[in-house]
Motif scaffolding. Structure first.
Motif, PDB file in Angstrom:
ATOM      1  N   ILE A  58       0.847  -1.196   0.000  1.00  0.00           N
ATOM      2  CA  ILE A  58       0.000   0.000   0.000  1.00  0.00           C
ATOM      3  C   ILE A  58       0.885   1.249   0.000  1.00  0.00           C
ATOM      4  O   ILE A  58       0.641   2.195  -0.748  1.00  0.00           O
ATOM      5  CB  ILE A  58      -0.962  -0.011   1.217  1.00  0.00           C
ATOM      6  CG1 ILE A  58      -2.021  -1.107   1.034  1.00  0.00           C
ATOM      7  CG2 ILE A  58      -1.623   1.348   1.400  1.00  0.00           C
ATOM      8  CD1 ILE A  58      -2.851  -1.382   2.262  1.00  0.00           C
ATOM      9  N   ARG A  59       1.926   1.229   0.818  1.00  0.00           N
ATOM     10  CA  ARG A  59       2.846   2.366   0.895  1.00  0.00           C
ATOM     11  C   ARG A  59       3.597   2.551  -0.425  1.00  0.00           C
ATOM     12  O   ARG A  59       3.670   3.656  -0.961  1.00  0.00           O
ATOM     13  CB  ARG A  59       3.839   2.152   2.043  1.00  0.00           C
ATOM     14  CG  ARG A  59       4.753   3.327   2.287  1.00  0.00           C
ATOM     15  CD  ARG A  59       5.753   3.063   3.410  1.00  0.00           C
ATOM     16  NE  ARG A  59       6.479   1.810   3.286  1.00  0.00           N
ATOM     17  CZ  ARG A  59       7.507   1.583   2.451  1.00  0.00           C
ATOM     18  NH1 ARG A  59       7.921   2.540   1.656  1.00  0.00           N
ATOM     19  NH2 ARG A  59       8.118   0.413   2.417  1.00  0.00           N
ATOM     20  N   ILE A  60       4.116   1.447  -0.983  1.00  0.00           N
ATOM     21  CA  ILE A  60       4.901   1.514  -2.219  1.00  0.00           C
ATOM     22  C   ILE A  60       4.062   2.014  -3.394  1.00  0.00           C
ATOM     23  O   ILE A  60       4.528   2.775  -4.227  1.00  0.00           O
ATOM     24  CB  ILE A  60       5.510   0.132  -2.554  1.00  0.00           C
ATOM     25  CG1 ILE A  60       6.619  -0.206  -1.552  1.00  0.00           C
ATOM     26  CG2 ILE A  60       6.047   0.079  -3.970  1.00  0.00           C
ATOM     27  CD1 ILE A  60       7.113  -1.639  -1.655  1.00  0.00           C
ATOM     28  N   THR A  61       2.808   1.577  -3.463  1.00  0.00           N
ATOM     29  CA  THR A  61       1.948   1.934  -4.595  1.00  0.00           C
ATOM     30  C   THR A  61       1.177   3.234  -4.378  1.00  0.00           C
ATOM     31  O   THR A  61       0.330   3.599  -5.175  1.00  0.00           O
ATOM     32  CB  THR A  61       0.957   0.799  -4.918  1.00  0.00           C
ATOM     33  OG1 THR A  61       0.180   0.509  -3.746  1.00  0.00           O
ATOM     34  CG2 THR A  61       1.677  -0.438  -5.390  1.00  0.00           C
ATOM     35  N   ASN A  62       1.471   3.922  -3.264  1.00  0.00           N
ATOM     36  CA  ASN A  62       0.833   5.211  -2.975  1.00  0.00           C
ATOM     37  C   ASN A  62      -0.691   5.108  -2.853  1.00  0.00           C
ATOM     38  O   ASN A  62      -1.405   5.971  -3.347  1.00  0.00           O
ATOM     39  CB  ASN A  62       1.189   6.249  -4.034  1.00  0.00           C
ATOM     40  CG  ASN A  62       2.229   7.203  -3.560  1.00  0.00           C
ATOM     41  OD1 ASN A  62       2.584   7.231  -2.389  1.00  0.00           O
ATOM     42  ND2 ASN A  62       2.732   8.004  -4.483  1.00  0.00           N
ATOM     43  N   GLN A  63      -1.156   4.086  -2.223  1.00  0.00           N
ATOM     44  CA  GLN A  63      -2.587   3.911  -2.023  1.00  0.00           C
ATOM     45  C   GLN A  63      -2.952   4.347  -0.606  1.00  0.00           C
ATOM     46  O   GLN A  63      -2.092   4.548   0.240  1.00  0.00           O
ATOM     47  CB  GLN A  63      -2.975   2.435  -2.202  1.00  0.00           C
ATOM     48  CG  GLN A  63      -2.728   1.888  -3.577  1.00  0.00           C
ATOM     49  CD  GLN A  63      -3.596   2.556  -4.608  1.00  0.00           C
ATOM     50  OE1 GLN A  63      -4.796   2.706  -4.412  1.00  0.00           O
ATOM     51  NE2 GLN A  63      -2.991   2.982  -5.696  1.00  0.00           N
ATOM     52  N   LYS A  64      -4.233   4.451  -0.362  1.00  0.00           N
ATOM     53  CA  LYS A  64      -4.739   4.700   0.983  1.00  0.00           C
ATOM     54  C   LYS A  64      -5.423   3.415   1.428  1.00  0.00           C
ATOM     55  O   LYS A  64      -6.219   2.835   0.675  1.00  0.00           O
ATOM     56  CB  LYS A  64      -5.714   5.863   0.983  1.00  0.00           C
ATOM     57  CG  LYS A  64      -5.044   7.181   0.655  1.00  0.00           C
ATOM     58  CD  LYS A  64      -6.016   8.318   0.655  1.00  0.00           C
ATOM     59  CE  LYS A  64      -5.279   9.589   0.284  1.00  0.00           C
ATOM     60  NZ  LYS A  64      -6.106  10.539  -0.376  1.00  0.00           N
ATOM     61  N   ALA A 153      -0.346   0.806 -16.757  1.00  0.00           N
ATOM     62  CA  ALA A 153      -1.540   0.830 -17.609  1.00  0.00           C
ATOM     63  C   ALA A 153      -2.768   1.222 -16.793  1.00  0.00           C
ATOM     64  O   ALA A 153      -3.629   1.972 -17.271  1.00  0.00           O
ATOM     65  CB  ALA A 153      -1.745  -0.530 -18.270  1.00  0.00           C
ATOM     66  N   LEU A 154      -2.844   0.733 -15.553  1.00  0.00           N
ATOM     67  CA  LEU A 154      -3.969   1.082 -14.686  1.00  0.00           C
ATOM     68  C   LEU A 154      -3.957   2.572 -14.373  1.00  0.00           C
ATOM     69  O   LEU A 154      -5.000   3.228 -14.433  1.00  0.00           O
ATOM     70  CB  LEU A 154      -3.920   0.259 -13.393  1.00  0.00           C
ATOM     71  CG  LEU A 154      -5.018   0.536 -12.375  1.00  0.00           C
ATOM     72  CD1 LEU A 154      -6.402   0.239 -12.956  1.00  0.00           C
ATOM     73  CD2 LEU A 154      -4.797  -0.302 -11.111  1.00  0.00           C
ATOM     74  N   SER A 155      -2.794   3.134 -14.082  1.00  0.00           N
ATOM     75  CA  SER A 155      -2.734   4.563 -13.757  1.00  0.00           C
ATOM     76  C   SER A 155      -3.082   5.432 -14.960  1.00  0.00           C
ATOM     77  O   SER A 155      -3.703   6.482 -14.815  1.00  0.00           O
ATOM     78  CB  SER A 155      -1.380   4.950 -13.170  1.00  0.00           C
ATOM     79  OG  SER A 155      -0.378   4.866 -14.129  1.00  0.00           O
ATOM     80  N   LYS A 156      -2.706   4.998 -16.170  1.00  0.00           N
ATOM     81  CA  LYS A 156      -3.101   5.742 -17.378  1.00  0.00           C
ATOM     82  C   LYS A 156      -4.618   5.774 -17.501  1.00  0.00           C
ATOM     83  O   LYS A 156      -5.211   6.798 -17.841  1.00  0.00           O
ATOM     84  CB  LYS A 156      -2.518   5.076 -18.626  1.00  0.00           C
ATOM     85  CG  LYS A 156      -1.067   5.353 -18.848  1.00  0.00           C
ATOM     86  CD  LYS A 156      -0.588   4.646 -20.108  1.00  0.00           C
ATOM     87  CE  LYS A 156       0.903   4.707 -20.249  1.00  0.00           C
ATOM     88  NZ  LYS A 156       1.372   3.932 -21.410  1.00  0.00           N
ATOM     89  N   THR A 157      -5.255   4.641 -17.218  1.00  0.00           N
ATOM     90  CA  THR A 157      -6.714   4.570 -17.280  1.00  0.00           C
ATOM     91  C   THR A 157      -7.335   5.430 -16.189  1.00  0.00           C
ATOM     92  O   THR A 157      -8.310   6.136 -16.432  1.00  0.00           O
ATOM     93  CB  THR A 157      -7.182   3.104 -17.133  1.00  0.00           C
ATOM     94  OG1 THR A 157      -6.559   2.332 -18.157  1.00  0.00           O
ATOM     95  CG2 THR A 157      -8.684   2.982 -17.254  1.00  0.00           C
ATOM     96  N   LEU A 158      -6.766   5.368 -14.997  1.00  0.00           N
ATOM     97  CA  LEU A 158      -7.322   6.133 -13.882  1.00  0.00           C
ATOM     98  C   LEU A 158      -7.167   7.632 -14.057  1.00  0.00           C
ATOM     99  O   LEU A 158      -7.945   8.403 -13.494  1.00  0.00           O
ATOM    100  CB  LEU A 158      -6.692   5.694 -12.558  1.00  0.00           C
ATOM    101  CG  LEU A 158      -7.099   4.314 -12.066  1.00  0.00           C
ATOM    102  CD1 LEU A 158      -6.365   3.961 -10.795  1.00  0.00           C
ATOM    103  CD2 LEU A 158      -8.597   4.230 -11.851  1.00  0.00           C
ATOM    104  N   ARG A 159      -6.183   8.070 -14.841  1.00  0.00           N
ATOM    105  CA  ARG A 159      -6.037   9.498 -15.114  1.00  0.00           C
ATOM    106  C   ARG A 159      -7.259  10.032 -15.860  1.00  0.00           C
ATOM    107  O   ARG A 159      -7.615  11.198 -15.740  1.00  0.00           O
ATOM    108  CB  ARG A 159      -4.778   9.774 -15.922  1.00  0.00           C
ATOM    109  CG  ARG A 159      -3.566   9.859 -15.059  1.00  0.00           C
ATOM    110  CD  ARG A 159      -2.340  10.300 -15.852  1.00  0.00           C
ATOM    111  NE  ARG A 159      -1.261   9.417 -15.459  1.00  0.00           N
ATOM    112  CZ  ARG A 159      -0.493   8.719 -16.268  1.00  0.00           C
ATOM    113  NH1 ARG A 159      -0.644   8.816 -17.559  1.00  0.00           N
ATOM    114  NH2 ARG A 159       0.444   7.938 -15.801  1.00  0.00           N
TER     115      ARG A 159
END
Length: 186
Positions: A58-64, A153-159
């Motif tokens: 969670i910390r590495i991927t910058n999630q909450k 790829a997920l972050s591109k979609t989430l943008r």
């Protein structure tokens, strides 16, 4: 559901060799990769407490932590007949192809195999979970031992969409409602 569909579905479950359900989730971000057991994610959703490995991810991927718990626990309605129609339509094929660039069997980057695995995971989890699924249900029904997620790829979609929750709600609500109401031309 018509009797013919039920019989075909049940025969396919009996006659087709059983594929293993996903056991591990491997997250890729460029050359970085980390894995976690699906069972650990399931325990997180039931206890709301992340183990040290998950906390590190969670910390590495910058999630909450709370947001991840919410996304993993969210149940969405996936009517079996409607979702089958949607995934076999032109729009559904485009969606599955795009999704196959994000989620795929680990080390098998093949669009056809990935789309079939995603389709199978959605339909089987919908069938098993009374037409409501969560990401954990999907992973448990995914027909490969190791599921890979490309975080780039997920972050591109989430943008393009503010949150993963909005993305899930968009794809689960709007196409299904149109198909249910008979407004879709797919």
């Amino acid at each position: 559901m018509k009797l013919g569909y039920k019989i075909i579905f049940l025969l396919s479950l009996i006659l087709i060799p059983n594929a293993k359900a996903a056991e591990n989730l491997i997250l890729y971000k460029g050359t970085f990769s980390r894995s976690i057991k699906i069972e650990e994610l399931y325990k997180f959703t039931t206890s709301s407490k992340a183990n040290p490995k998950l906390k590190n991810l969670i910390r590495i991927t910058n999630q909450k932590e709370k947001e991840l718990l919410k996304v993993l626990s969210m149940k969405i309605e996936v009517p079996l007949k409607t979702s089958s129609k949607l995934m076999n339509s032109k729009i559904g094929e485009v969606f599955l192809k795009r999704l196959s660039k994000i989620i795929y069997p680990n080390k098998i980057i093949n669009e056809k195999i990935s789309t079939k695995a995603i389709r199978s995971g959605i339909l089987l989890s919908s069938f098993r979970e009374n037409q409501k699924i969560s990401l954990i249900d999907f992973f448990k029904a995914y027909p490969n031992k190791n599921v890979a997620i490309d975080l780039n790829a997920l972050s591109k979609t989430l943008r393009k969409v503010k949150t993963l929750k909005q993305l899930i709600e968009f794809y689960s609500d709007s196409p299904f409602k149109k198909l249910k109401d008979g407004r879709s031309n797919t």
